[in-house]
Design a protein around this motif. Structure first.
Motif, PDB file in Angstrom:
ATOM      1  N   UNK A   4       0.804  -1.225   0.000  1.00  0.00           N
ATOM      2  CA  UNK A   4       0.000   0.000   0.000  1.00  0.00           C
ATOM      3  C   UNK A   4       0.837   1.275   0.000  1.00  0.00           C
ATOM      4  N   UNK A   5       1.968   1.274   0.674  1.00  0.00           N
ATOM      5  CA  UNK A   5       2.829   2.450   0.605  1.00  0.00           C
ATOM      6  C   UNK A   5       3.608   2.460  -0.704  1.00  0.00           C
ATOM      7  N   UNK A   6       4.129   1.281  -1.086  1.00  0.00           N
ATOM      8  CA  UNK A   6       4.871   1.188  -2.340  1.00  0.00           C
ATOM      9  C   UNK A   6       3.998   1.408  -3.554  1.00  0.00           C
ATOM     10  N   UNK A   7       2.712   1.047  -3.460  1.00  0.00           N
ATOM     11  CA  UNK A   7       1.784   1.246  -4.573  1.00  0.00           C
ATOM     12  C   UNK A   7       0.693   2.226  -4.205  1.00  0.00           C
ATOM     13  N   UNK A   8       1.065   3.301  -3.524  1.00  0.00           N
ATOM     14  CA  UNK A   8       0.087   4.240  -2.957  1.00  0.00           C
ATOM     15  C   UNK A   8      -0.845   4.834  -4.009  1.00  0.00           C
ATOM     16  N   UNK A   9      -0.335   5.162  -5.178  1.00  0.00           N
ATOM     17  CA  UNK A   9      -1.174   5.782  -6.200  1.00  0.00           C
ATOM     18  C   UNK A   9      -2.297   4.860  -6.670  1.00  0.00           C
ATOM     19  N   UNK A  10      -2.044   3.550  -6.623  1.00  0.00           N
ATOM     20  CA  UNK A  10      -3.059   2.603  -7.066  1.00  0.00           C
ATOM     21  C   UNK A  10      -3.938   2.108  -5.928  1.00  0.00           C
ATOM     22  N   UNK A  11      -3.319   1.797  -4.799  1.00  0.00           N
ATOM     23  CA  UNK A  11      -4.040   1.068  -3.753  1.00  0.00           C
ATOM     24  C   UNK A  11      -4.384   1.873  -2.511  1.00  0.00           C
ATOM     25  N   UNK A  12      -3.695   2.964  -2.260  1.00  0.00           N
ATOM     26  CA  UNK A  12      -3.918   3.707  -1.023  1.00  0.00           C
ATOM     27  C   UNK A  12      -4.739   4.976  -1.244  1.00  0.00           C
ATOM     28  N   UNK A  13      -4.336   5.777  -2.209  1.00  0.00           N
ATOM     29  CA  UNK A  13      -4.920   7.107  -2.380  1.00  0.00           C
ATOM     30  C   UNK A  13      -6.089   7.073  -3.354  1.00  0.00           C
ATOM     31  N   UNK A  14      -7.190   7.660  -2.937  1.00  0.00           N
ATOM     32  CA  UNK A  14      -8.317   7.925  -3.831  1.00  0.00           C
ATOM     33  C   UNK A  14      -8.449   9.446  -3.905  1.00  0.00           C
ATOM     34  N   UNK A  15      -7.941  10.033  -4.973  1.00  0.00           N
ATOM     35  CA  UNK A  15      -7.887  11.492  -5.078  1.00  0.00           C
ATOM     36  C   UNK A  15      -9.273  12.126  -5.216  1.00  0.00           C
ATOM     37  N   UNK A  16     -10.290  11.312  -5.438  1.00  0.00           N
ATOM     38  CA  UNK A  16     -11.649  11.837  -5.449  1.00  0.00           C
ATOM     39  C   UNK A  16     -12.167  12.030  -4.026  1.00  0.00           C
ATOM     40  N   UNK A  17     -11.508  11.386  -3.073  1.00  0.00           N
ATOM     41  CA  UNK A  17     -11.865  11.550  -1.661  1.00  0.00           C
ATOM     42  C   UNK A  17     -10.945  12.545  -0.986  1.00  0.00           C
ATOM     43  N   UNK A  18      -9.634  12.349  -1.150  1.00  0.00           N
ATOM     44  CA  UNK A  18      -8.642  13.216  -0.525  1.00  0.00           C
ATOM     45  C   UNK A  18      -7.428  13.296  -1.431  1.00  0.00           C
ATOM     46  N   UNK A  78      -8.078  -0.046   0.808  1.00  0.00           N
ATOM     47  CA  UNK A  78      -7.128   0.400   1.831  1.00  0.00           C
ATOM     48  C   UNK A  78      -7.829   0.723   3.145  1.00  0.00           C
ATOM     49  N   UNK A  79      -9.062   1.227   3.066  1.00  0.00           N
ATOM     50  CA  UNK A  79      -9.810   1.557   4.284  1.00  0.00           C
ATOM     51  C   UNK A  79     -10.031   0.312   5.135  1.00  0.00           C
ATOM     52  N   UNK A  80     -10.462  -0.781   4.507  1.00  0.00           N
ATOM     53  CA  UNK A  80     -10.704  -2.006   5.270  1.00  0.00           C
ATOM     54  C   UNK A  80      -9.398  -2.602   5.766  1.00  0.00           C
ATOM     55  N   UNK A  81      -8.370  -2.548   4.945  1.00  0.00           N
ATOM     56  CA  UNK A  81      -7.069  -3.054   5.375  1.00  0.00           C
ATOM     57  C   UNK A  81      -6.567  -2.266   6.574  1.00  0.00           C
ATOM     58  N   UNK A  82      -6.741  -0.947   6.546  1.00  0.00           N
ATOM     59  CA  UNK A  82      -6.299  -0.111   7.661  1.00  0.00           C
ATOM     60  C   UNK A  82      -7.127  -0.365   8.914  1.00  0.00           C
ATOM     61  N   UNK A  83      -8.401  -0.621   8.737  1.00  0.00           N
ATOM     62  CA  UNK A  83      -9.223  -0.922   9.899  1.00  0.00           C
ATOM     63  C   UNK A  83      -8.745  -2.213  10.560  1.00  0.00           C
ATOM     64  N   UNK A  84      -8.353  -3.189   9.749  1.00  0.00           N
ATOM     65  CA  UNK A  84      -7.763  -4.402  10.298  1.00  0.00           C
ATOM     66  C   UNK A  84      -6.441  -4.123  10.985  1.00  0.00           C
ATOM     67  N   UNK A  85      -5.607  -3.290  10.362  1.00  0.00           N
ATOM     68  CA  UNK A  85      -4.318  -2.949  10.960  1.00  0.00           C
ATOM     69  C   UNK A  85      -4.490  -2.127  12.228  1.00  0.00           C
TER      70      UNK A  85
END
Length: 413
Positions: free
Chosen positions: A101-115, A175-182
């Motif tokens: 998620x950090x290494x592939x942030x543009x694809x898997x972490x960041x949703x630029x329509x949200x933030x 990423x939201x669900x993964x972070x909630x698990x983390x």
């Protein structure tokens, strides 16, 4: 670039594998000791200080286990500590978070329509949220509220639902669900690292010094262990959820997350009650099933909530999808928004092979993957990741209409 991408892919596989192995070890030992603790029997003739005992049979042999609430009269020669399963599970999980998620942030972490934030900012938000979660939880446990275990768990549930909503407003659904698990796993592992093991070390030090250990340390550790027990199953759900877009990429994903926590509680309550020999509360399974049905209903965003029509999710032969009147426009949308990654030779930087081997650069392939396209991009926003190719709402409706009309055999306007 090709060698780098291959190496990174195998690194991702390695940390996932390590994380699964260590998680199995941690969860297995945790569940075992909870079941053991609940199944202890008080019998006459137990050694001084012993709370209860249990006889077990496994692997052709018998085990006689006794528990001391505080500590035995003397320090045993050999003492097995159960801690590294927790530590390595968290470390490998964070490594996976960083690699994927950090290494592939543009694809898997960041949703630029949200933030719309830069990669470093998104990573800082991620790491800060994990730390803040533990701090808030620990302060609650040490406050006067911490004396009421079940009241504390209710407050913790509210905190987790708030975090679920917050994560879905910042990151991609995956990423939201993964972070909630983390977030939850960080609380669990920190319980072991900062509370349970240090408290046990204090007791051991008192024994070695010939002092009588204070029973409060065992009480505190047991409360944190109970919290970990009830949080385990939801964490597993969230760690697996990235394969199921109907869970993480729909409009009511944060409510779904809250219901998942409740399902974890109902399931564990059944096992804990049975292990304690206090009956078999079968009503928990009915409640769990109803919660799961509610999750399924929410994932389809039914008309009463969104104004959209409910849909069928059947998957017939692909011919009807290729012959459907909507197919030409649907194929055009897929070609424009998906084929840069899902092609025999992807053109997206860093991707050298089509993800999961799915190729969508021809009509037959698109028709054969109609159901996946419908779930991933029509009925949810899982694809494209973070909507990096700017798939429009109209295009998503078109993909949904294509699938639904092919299923029903009717033309949907």
């Amino acid at each position: 670039m090709y060698d780098y991408a291959i190496a990174w892919e195998w690194l991702s596989f390695a940390v996932r594998w390590l994380h699964v192995i260590t998680a199995i070890a941690w969860i297995g030992s945790s569940f075992y000791f909870i079941a053991l603790d609940l199944g202890l029997v008080k019998r006459p003739g137990l050694p001084v200080g012993a709370y209860g005992e249990e006889w077990q049979v496994h692997g052709g042999g018998f085990y006689h286990i006794q528990k001391y609430l505080v500590a035995p009269a003397q320090m045993p020669e050999h003492l097995t500590w159960f801690k590294w399963e927790s530590y390595v599970t968290w470390l490998s999980g964070f490594a996976m978070l960083a690699v994927v998620y950090y290494g592939g942030a543009d694809l898997f972490l960041i949703d630029r329509h949200l933030l719309d934030v830069s990669v470093p900012v998104a990573i800082l938000i991620s790491m800060a949220s994990l730390s803040i979660g533990w701090i808030c939880y620990d302060l609650l446990c040490k406050s006067p509220l911490g004396k009421n275990t079940w009241g504390l768990m209710a407050i913790l549930f509210v905190l987790l639902v708030i975090m679920a909503w917050g994560y879905t407003q910042i990151f991609t659904g995956r990423a939201a669900f993964l972070h909630l698990g983390a977030f939850t796993a960080t609380i669990m592992s920190a319980n072991v690292f900062f509370i349970i093991i240090p408290n046990q070390k204090i007791v051991v030090a008192d024994l070695i010094a010939g002092r009588t250990p204070d029973p409060k340390y065992g009480v505190i550790a047991k409360q944190r262990s109970l919290h970990n027990n009830y949080l385990t199953l939801p964490v597993i759900f969230f760690m697996l959820s990235n394969h199921y877009p109907m869970a993480f990429a729909t409009q009511f994903n944060w409510i779904i997350a809250g219901l998942v926590f409740l399902m974890g509680v109902t399931i564990r309550h059944w096992f804990n009650t049975v292990h304690a020999r206090k009956g078999e509360p079968h009503w928990t399974w009915l409640l769990t099933a109803l919660l799961f049905i509610a999750i399924m209903w929410l994932s389809t965003a039914p008309k009463v909530l969104t104004g959209e029509t409910e849909t069928s999710q059947l998957a017939p032969g692909f011919e009807r999808f290729r012959d459907d009147t909507h197919f030409a426009k649907a194929a055009e949308a897929v070609a424009g928004r998906c084929s840069m990654c899902h092609a025999a030779e992807p053109v997206w930087e860093g991707i050298v092979l089509p993800p999961k081997g799915v190729v969508l650069d021809n009509d037959v392939a698109i028709a054969m993957h109609a159901r996946d396209i419908y779930l991933q991009a029509g009925r949810s926003h899982a694809m494209p990741p973070g909507n990096v190719t700017e798939m429009t709402t109209a295009e998503r409706k078109l993909l949904a209409a294509w699938y639904e009309s092919a299923i029903s055999g009717k033309t949907i306007q």
